[in-house]
Design an enzyme around this catalytic site. Structure first.
Site, PDB file in Angstrom:
ATOM      1  N   ASP A 201      27.319 106.051  73.114  1.00 26.85           N
ATOM      2  CA  ASP A 201      27.477 106.102  71.641  1.00 26.85           C
ATOM      3  C   ASP A 201      26.551 107.272  71.030  1.00 26.85           C
ATOM      4  OD1 ASP A 201      28.700 105.486  69.177  1.00 26.85           O
ATOM      5  OD2 ASP A 201      26.707 104.609  68.572  1.00 26.85           O
ATOM      6  N   HIS A 282      28.674 102.996  62.732  1.00 25.03           N
ATOM      7  CA  HIS A 282      29.076 104.015  61.750  1.00 25.03           C
ATOM      8  C   HIS A 282      28.988 105.502  62.170  1.00 25.03           C
ATOM      9  CE1 HIS A 282      30.016 101.148  58.620  1.00 25.03           C
ATOM     10  NE2 HIS A 282      28.766 100.430  58.920  1.00 25.03           N
ATOM     11  N   ARG A 283      28.216 105.634  63.309  1.00 24.46           N
ATOM     12  CA  ARG A 283      28.084 106.981  63.965  1.00 24.46           C
ATOM     13  C   ARG A 283      29.401 107.600  64.165  1.00 24.46           C
ATOM     14  NH1 ARG A 283      24.335 105.495  67.693  1.00 24.46           N
ATOM     15  NH2 ARG A 283      22.586 105.944  66.537  1.00 24.46           N
ATOM     16  N   ALA A 284      30.463 106.922  64.669  1.00 24.30           N
ATOM     17  CA  ALA A 284      31.497 107.749  64.830  1.00 24.30           C
ATOM     18  C   ALA A 284      32.133 108.430  63.764  1.00 24.30           C
ATOM     19  CB  ALA A 284      32.701 106.801  65.489  1.00 24.30           C
ATOM     20  N   THR A 287      29.916 111.437  62.890  1.00 24.06           N
ATOM     21  CA  THR A 287      30.178 112.507  63.695  1.00 24.06           C
ATOM     22  C   THR A 287      31.560 113.069  63.670  1.00 24.06           C
ATOM     23  OG1 THR A 287      28.767 111.293  65.310  1.00 24.06           O
ATOM     24  CG2 THR A 287      30.172 113.110  66.163  1.00 24.06           C
TER      25      THR A 287
END
Length: 669
Positions: A201, A282-284, A287
């Site tokens: 991730d 929420h990283r996706a 990004t």
């Protein structure tokens, strides 16, 4: 013929692999995307593309004499010394090329993060930093080949630094920080083992690549490679124009990127994609927004479009999809299409609502949808004991494993993993205590050394030093780390295993243990015996997914050559010990114990016991899972377990947590 020592293969000359090249270009334009993980088989131009990327990037301005090559125009990318120089006036600067910094798989933590010169601190009372890989990679490309083979804690350090842009080193109570902003590029072959989902991730983008299967394209690969090796400089000149064009596109995109805007409507689409794709965290989302904006800039636009988001989603989500271990990666394009279709419908509804609010309310009432469930059934054959015909059974239910609580005596071993604690002589382990060294050491425990020297300072000559040390004061660090085990499954695939679906339950139990091995970074192998012999289906490997594949396809039928199975298992274990002396070998035998095919013409049962006793004599740990069922039981598996000195478990215990705990306890090491 000219030397190619300084001539890199041109980026634009690489045949195919467009998705890989696109991810590299996007990170070159916007390093804040967070790097890229390239997964694929060997020989697919992964390393070539990474090294060629550096030649496309412009020279950078650096502060003269700075080991970190700090940016003289941005204090956020400066070390403490360069900030002082800037505060005292404009520092002298120079320019240098972008570079690719390699991180070897064998690198220790000190080699990666750097270390503090304790000797200098003692003599001068000053902090002096000895640069590591992260310091050299600042404002450059950090390339980690076979990143899945690195120790987990090294990968953690890399990804933390990549995310924060800062590397902090703490040794013996002394702390030092420096900027560490770089483009992180990792490559790996999935057959050699996967990265943990938590680490996956942390990579901004991920792309899966494979070899080219079109004959004409493969011919181009051959021709271009031969031309490059014959005349590297002449070959590079042929691609000079296309390289310049791509370099110009990258520079234009970098300049345009700050002006790119993304509407709230597009942000809502990104959020909905991540929700529909069942992505954690929420990283996706973040990004994907950065990637879509960069794609827009590369295409010369300042407004992010749906197509930009679609392309970004394919690069951002492939490695973030929530799935169970060994669950096959599904093609989610249909689901992605549905999300975009729903988004378009919602946009249309909003538009119509503005024109006719009453009609919109009526449409909402009609928007309910019904689902229909289909029931299916399957017929599972019973199987006849030692039947010559073969049947392939499906895998039975798996079990939720309890956390491991037991540990065996620690031994000095090298390796990596997450199961067994071990003492280690390498500097990659965790410092747990100190000891008086028995021989010369470079891994000094300075805190314990200072404590040993402190009571004697009044009577020692210091010669201007802050503290006087004698040889008798020296203490070395005792380190611990976790390593994986080598687990060899020896599975009875004879016809008797088909009775009452015992093979189905057996496959479910093995899969449960494989999931645990996957999580603990064990190496696993698979031996099956049936008919007249035993076969090594999978040599010990860190890719437990391969073990699951072979297990899933394992047919059942024939007689029970149990001596052959144990003999093959012993041969494989001995080979592993010779190849890797630090390995923790373990064997799991799954059978009813009814041996009926001998190796030398005598009693098959006696042969089995004799081979089993050799495991016991050599101290090879083992567990026997007895698959015998029915009212009348012969207890052959129990006898074999006694000969092995193994932990014994019955088939009916498979559905309880006790089997998992017992096997896990046995393979701690």
């Amino acid at each position: 013929m000219k030397s190619n020592s300084k001539t890199t293969y041109p980026f634009t000359a690489i045949v195919g692999q467009d998705r890989m090249k696109k991810t590299l270009i996007l990170n070159a334009i916007n390093p804040k995307i967070g790097g890229v993980l390239i997964r694929g088989e060997k020989g697919t131009a992964k390393s070539t593309a990474v090294r060629a990327l550096a030649n496309l990037l412009p020279r950078i301005e650096v502060v003269d004499g700075c080991m970190f090559c700090c940016n003289p125009h941005d204090k956020n990318e400066m070390c403490e010394e360069c900030i002082k120089k800037t505060n005292n006036g404009e520092p002298e600067t120079s320019h240098r090329n972008m570079r690719v910094v390699d991180l070897p798989v064998s690198a220790t933590e000190d080699r990666v993060v750097g270390t503090l010169d304790i000797e200098h601190a003692i003599k001068k009372g000053e902090k002096r930093f000895e640069a590591g890989v992260l310091a050299k990679a600042h404002r450059s490309i950090l390339y980690v080949d076979e990143i899945n083979l690195l120790d987990d804690h090294i990968v953690d350090v890399l990804l933390d630094s990549a995310a924060m842009g800062v590397n902090t080193v703490e040794r013996e109570g002394v702390s030092y920080s420096h900027p560490a902003s770089f483009i992180l590029i990792g490559t790996m072959n999935p057959e050699e083992g996967e990265l943990r989902p938590q680490l996956l991730d942390r990579f901004g983008l991920c792309v899966d690549i494979e070899g080219i299967h079109e004959a004409s394209a493969r011919v181009d690969v051959i021709k271009r490679r031969v031309a490059y090796e014959s005349d590297p400089e002449g070959f590079a000149c042929q691609w000079k124009g296309s390289e310049a064009d791509l370099r110009s596109s990258i520079m234009n995109a970098k300049e345009l990127l700050p002006d790119v805007r993304i509407s709230d409507d597009m942000l809502e689409l990104i959020a909905q994609i991540c929700i529909d794709m069942n992505v954690d965290g929420h990283r996706a989302d973040i990004t994907m927004m950065k990637t879509a904006s960069t794609i827009s800039a590369l295409n010369g636009r300042i407004a992010v479009s749906e197509e930009d988001i679609r392309e970004a989603a394919e690069l951002v989500l492939s490695h973030r999809m929530r799935r169970k271990p060994f669950e096959e990666q599904s093609d989610n394009r249909d689901k992605l299409d549905e999300t975009f279709e729903k988004h378009k419908e919602k946009q249309q509804e909003n538009k119509e609502h503005k024109d006719n609010p009453q009609e919109d309310e009526e449409q909402t009432e009609r928007s309910e949808h019904n689902g229909q469930n289909d029931d299916g059934s399957s017929d599972d054959g019973g199987g006849i004991p030692d039947s010559p015909s073969e049947t392939t059974f499906e895998t039975g239910e798996t079990f939720q494993l309890k956390p491991m609580s037991a540990e065996h005596e620690l031994k000095n071993r090298d390796g990596s993993g997450r199961r067994s604690k071990t003492r280690t002589n390498s500097k990659s382990g965790r410092y747990v205590k100190s000891a008086i060294p028995h021989e010369k050491t470079t891994d000094i425990a300075f805190d314990a050394t200072f404590r040993a020297a402190a009571p004697n300072q009044l009577g020692r000559e210091k010669d201007g030093k802050a503290i006087a040390l004698h040889q008798s004061d020296i203490r070395e660090k005792v380190r611990e780390k976790k390593i994986g085990n080598t687990i060899l499954f020896v599975v009875d695939a004879s016809g008797s295993m088909g009775a009452q679906e015992r093979m189905r339950s057996t496959k479910g139990a093995v899969l449960s243990l494989l999931i645990d091995a996957y999580q603990k970074r064990d190496r696993v192998g698979l031996v099956a015996f049936k008919g007249q012999n035993a076969e090594l289906l999978l040599p010990p490997t860190s890719s437990v997914e391969l073990a699951n594949k072979y297990l899933k396809d394992l047919p059942t039928g024939g007689k029970t050559p149990l001596p052959h199975g144990l003999s093959k298992g012993y041969e494989i274990i001995q080979s592993e010990i010779k190849r890797e002396p630090d390995t923790c070998p373990f064997i799991i035998l799954i059978s009813d114990g009814k041996a009926n095919v001998s190796m030398q013409g005598g009693s098959a049962m006696e042969e089995t016991k004799r081979i089993a006793s050799q495991f016991k004599m050599d101290g090879i740990q083992s567990t026997v899972i007895d698959t015998e069922t029915g009212a009348i039981k012969f207890g052959f598996a129990r006898q074999i377990s006694d000969a092995l000195g193994a932990k014994y478990l019955k088939l009916e215990e498979l559905k309880s947590d006790s089997i998992v705990d017992a096997v896990k306890y046995s393979i701690v090491g």
